[in-house]
Design a protein around this motif. Sequence first.
Motif, PDB file in Angstrom:
ATOM      1  N   VAL A  92       7.163  26.569 -30.218  1.00 47.71           N
ATOM      2  CA  VAL A  92       6.223  27.462 -30.908  1.00 47.71           C
ATOM      3  C   VAL A  92       5.293  27.934 -29.825  1.00 47.71           C
ATOM      4  O   VAL A  92       4.462  27.104 -29.061  1.00 47.71           O
ATOM      5  CB  VAL A  92       5.488  26.790 -31.812  1.00 47.71           C
ATOM      6  N   ARG A  93       5.124  29.163 -29.792  1.00 46.43           N
ATOM      7  CA  ARG A  93       4.352  29.897 -28.941  1.00 46.43           C
ATOM      8  C   ARG A  93       2.970  30.475 -29.806  1.00 46.43           C
ATOM      9  O   ARG A  93       3.588  31.224 -30.663  1.00 46.43           O
ATOM     10  CB  ARG A  93       4.672  30.795 -28.050  1.00 46.43           C
ATOM     11  N   ILE A  94       1.915  30.097 -29.760  1.00 44.03           N
ATOM     12  CA  ILE A  94       0.727  30.752 -30.590  1.00 44.03           C
ATOM     13  C   ILE A  94      -0.412  31.551 -29.733  1.00 44.03           C
ATOM     14  O   ILE A  94      -0.813  30.884 -28.855  1.00 44.03           O
ATOM     15  CB  ILE A  94       0.119  29.431 -31.317  1.00 44.03           C
ATOM     16  N   SER A  95      -0.674  32.368 -30.235  1.00 45.84           N
ATOM     17  CA  SER A  95      -1.791  33.282 -29.526  1.00 45.84           C
ATOM     18  C   SER A  95      -3.122  32.761 -30.259  1.00 45.84           C
ATOM     19  O   SER A  95      -3.252  33.050 -31.553  1.00 45.84           O
ATOM     20  CB  SER A  95      -1.654  34.871 -29.766  1.00 45.84           C
ATOM     21  N   CYS A  96      -4.046  32.465 -29.458  1.00 44.81           N
ATOM     22  CA  CYS A  96      -5.333  31.801 -30.100  1.00 44.81           C
ATOM     23  C   CYS A  96      -6.300  32.738 -29.867  1.00 44.81           C
ATOM     24  O   CYS A  96      -6.822  32.988 -28.637  1.00 44.81           O
ATOM     25  CB  CYS A  96      -5.502  30.499 -29.243  1.00 44.81           C
ATOM     26  N   LYS A  97      -6.787  33.499 -30.531  1.00 45.36           N
ATOM     27  CA  LYS A  97      -7.500  34.592 -30.427  1.00 45.36           C
ATOM     28  C   LYS A  97      -9.081  34.667 -30.989  1.00 45.36           C
ATOM     29  O   LYS A  97      -9.673  35.471 -30.767  1.00 45.36           O
ATOM     30  CB  LYS A  97      -7.082  36.015 -31.666  1.00 45.36           C
ATOM     31  N   SER A  98      -9.407  33.257 -31.317  1.00 47.13           N
ATOM     32  CA  SER A  98     -10.889  33.252 -31.477  1.00 47.13           C
ATOM     33  C   SER A  98     -11.758  33.558 -30.139  1.00 47.13           C
ATOM     34  O   SER A  98     -11.085  33.092 -29.089  1.00 47.13           O
ATOM     35  CB  SER A  98     -11.223  31.896 -32.320  1.00 47.13           C
ATOM     36  N   PRO A  99     -12.994  33.953 -30.236  1.00 46.09           N
ATOM     37  CA  PRO A  99     -13.651  34.153 -29.014  1.00 46.09           C
ATOM     38  C   PRO A  99     -13.827  32.731 -28.105  1.00 46.09           C
ATOM     39  O   PRO A  99     -14.051  32.977 -26.943  1.00 46.09           O
ATOM     40  CB  PRO A  99     -15.123  34.548 -29.674  1.00 46.09           C
ATOM     41  N   GLU A 100     -13.889  31.801 -28.970  1.00 44.90           N
ATOM     42  CA  GLU A 100     -14.184  30.389 -28.071  1.00 44.90           C
ATOM     43  C   GLU A 100     -12.982  29.763 -27.486  1.00 44.90           C
ATOM     44  O   GLU A 100     -12.962  28.840 -26.803  1.00 44.90           O
ATOM     45  CB  GLU A 100     -14.942  29.402 -28.926  1.00 44.90           C
ATOM     46  N   GLU A 101     -11.754  30.591 -28.050  1.00 46.73           N
ATOM     47  CA  GLU A 101     -10.477  30.075 -27.534  1.00 46.73           C
ATOM     48  C   GLU A 101      -9.817  30.968 -26.648  1.00 46.73           C
ATOM     49  O   GLU A 101      -9.483  30.801 -25.479  1.00 46.73           O
ATOM     50  CB  GLU A 101      -9.585  29.661 -28.548  1.00 46.73           C
ATOM     51  N   ASN A 102      -9.491  32.137 -27.018  1.00 49.95           N
ATOM     52  CA  ASN A 102      -9.225  33.337 -26.159  1.00 49.95           C
ATOM     53  C   ASN A 102      -7.969  33.006 -25.121  1.00 49.95           C
ATOM     54  O   ASN A 102      -8.197  32.880 -23.926  1.00 49.95           O
ATOM     55  CB  ASN A 102     -10.391  33.872 -25.261  1.00 49.95           C
ATOM     56  N   GLY A 140     -12.230  26.884 -23.032  1.00 51.77           N
ATOM     57  CA  GLY A 140     -11.196  27.325 -24.032  1.00 51.77           C
ATOM     58  C   GLY A 140     -10.079  26.477 -24.157  1.00 51.77           C
ATOM     59  O   GLY A 140      -9.567  26.172 -25.264  1.00 51.77           O
ATOM     60  N   VAL A 141      -9.673  25.838 -22.933  1.00 51.73           N
ATOM     61  CA  VAL A 141      -8.418  25.016 -23.112  1.00 51.73           C
ATOM     62  C   VAL A 141      -8.745  23.808 -24.062  1.00 51.73           C
ATOM     63  O   VAL A 141      -8.082  23.250 -24.947  1.00 51.73           O
ATOM     64  CB  VAL A 141      -7.951  24.343 -21.687  1.00 51.73           C
ATOM     65  N   SER A 142      -9.865  23.303 -23.584  1.00 53.77           N
ATOM     66  CA  SER A 142     -10.524  21.860 -24.700  1.00 53.77           C
ATOM     67  C   SER A 142     -10.690  22.288 -26.283  1.00 53.77           C
ATOM     68  O   SER A 142     -10.144  21.494 -26.961  1.00 53.77           O
ATOM     69  CB  SER A 142     -11.760  21.670 -24.214  1.00 53.77           C
ATOM     70  N   LYS A 143     -11.024  23.549 -26.454  1.00 48.56           N
ATOM     71  CA  LYS A 143     -11.119  24.167 -27.838  1.00 48.56           C
ATOM     72  C   LYS A 143      -9.815  24.309 -28.307  1.00 48.56           C
ATOM     73  O   LYS A 143      -9.474  23.664 -29.663  1.00 48.56           O
ATOM     74  CB  LYS A 143     -11.654  25.445 -28.078  1.00 48.56           C
TER      75      LYS A 143
END
Length: 508
Positions: free
Chosen positions: A449-459, A484-487
């Motif tokens: 599963v590949r997920i695009s994480c688009k929230s400003p704190e994740e990006n 961002g990785v931690s989030k």
Amino acid sequence: MLQEFNWKKLQNGSDIRGVALEGVADEPVNLTPEVAQILGQAFVSWLSQKLSKKASDLTISLGRDSRLSGPTLMAAVTEGIRLMGSLVYDFDIASTPAMFMSTITPNFNCDGAIMLTASHLPFNRNGLKFFTAQGGLDKPDITEILTLAEKNDFEVVTEKGNLEKHDFIAVYAEGLVKKVREGVNHSKNFEQPLKGLKIIVDAGNGAGGFYADKVLKPLGADTTGSQFLNPDGTFPNHIPNPEDATAMASICQAVIDNKADFGIIFDTDVDRGAAVDNLGKELNRNRLIALISAIVLKEHSGSTIVTDSITSDALTIFIESELKGVHHRFKRGYKNVINESIRLNKEGQESWLAIETSGHGAMKENYFLDDGAYLVTKLLIELAKSQQQGKVLTDLIATLQEPEESEEFRLKINTEDFKEYGNQVIEKLKEFASTQDNWQLVPNNYEGVRISCKSPEENGWLLLRLSLHDPVIPINIESNISGGVSKIATRLLEFLTSFILLDLSPLE
């Protein structure tokens, strides 16, 4: 003695791998000289059937890396082949790509080739890679060879096949020297187009030490500062592996200390390579892929670059927006990537490069052989051209954006039925991601599963997949912002806590 032997356990995808030496707890030796001799016989039997050729008419080349078990196992494989009546060419220390080349090089044209290696695995392991003129064998071929070995029903001859020793690595190296001379086509110094360049090689005490003396020096390069060129199966300095942080730090420091223009590092059997620029910065993983893609797309505009699944979003943007190529992200596993590129070409979609982030790079112009020395040689041609133009090689990737953070987490699956359990995790994560704000499933994904994480704190993005062979779920996370990785990892951990058979400690 071998009645209860588990031959299937020796299969590792399209290779054979086993424990060849004692010394590591809970690892019984299963790649013995007796087993190796039978594997030699099985390969002859298999090859004889495939080529419709008598065993006594076959010529098979053998080479090995620097592993301590290499000489003993090679002698056993040689004996097995000769007992079938076939001629053996003994190449001694060689590289995996060179072994394939022996099947298509004039005056050799071996019917088959075997390389004894276990790549970057610990010193006590070893294995066999098999080749014909069509390339490396695939997984079903290895299964057939192991089935023949298990039956152990071979017709041995009364007079053994002959044994001849050849220095084939010198022949292979001459081909690389010719490639550089013709590729650079230096107007004033055709024979030594690398003159004036200091280039350091780190072979990690594997089989790649030949590159300094047999390729770089004839081309005029100053190789002062090259390190760990002598074969030593104890690997006393660092693991010969471009993915190993200690190994890469070593070659980077050597470039800085010696004020070199370029650094080269190989894995044990030289089917993988990476490089270091004149500032001591790694040309590895996404940067290596971007660099060789820039070279390939100058030669074959608009073609498709096939990579494994964990390459970054920024690499896609670079290949497609900057280089005007096509990025086709596929599954992990060098054979998967290579076979996908071959498939695309057959279907009419031009693809000249298949490359993994591990450093396995195969080019259409080079028989789709994953050859670390050839890949580096392509970089050297461009390095010499850049020098003539007053530029540096990395100008080619000056616009490549790199993530702020990048990490891999490996979660152990604590059940024997790990594949089914891992696939359950994957399916549930797809459902979970579809309910999350700012998380979006990436389409045309061929693994996990590949997920695009688009929230400003994740990006950033994450990829969760099942390991090809081990009871492990690797998770790759990248982010374009600090923290961002931690989030991303924290949100993923909340989902994974319900899977009690996963060891979540790497994420906690």
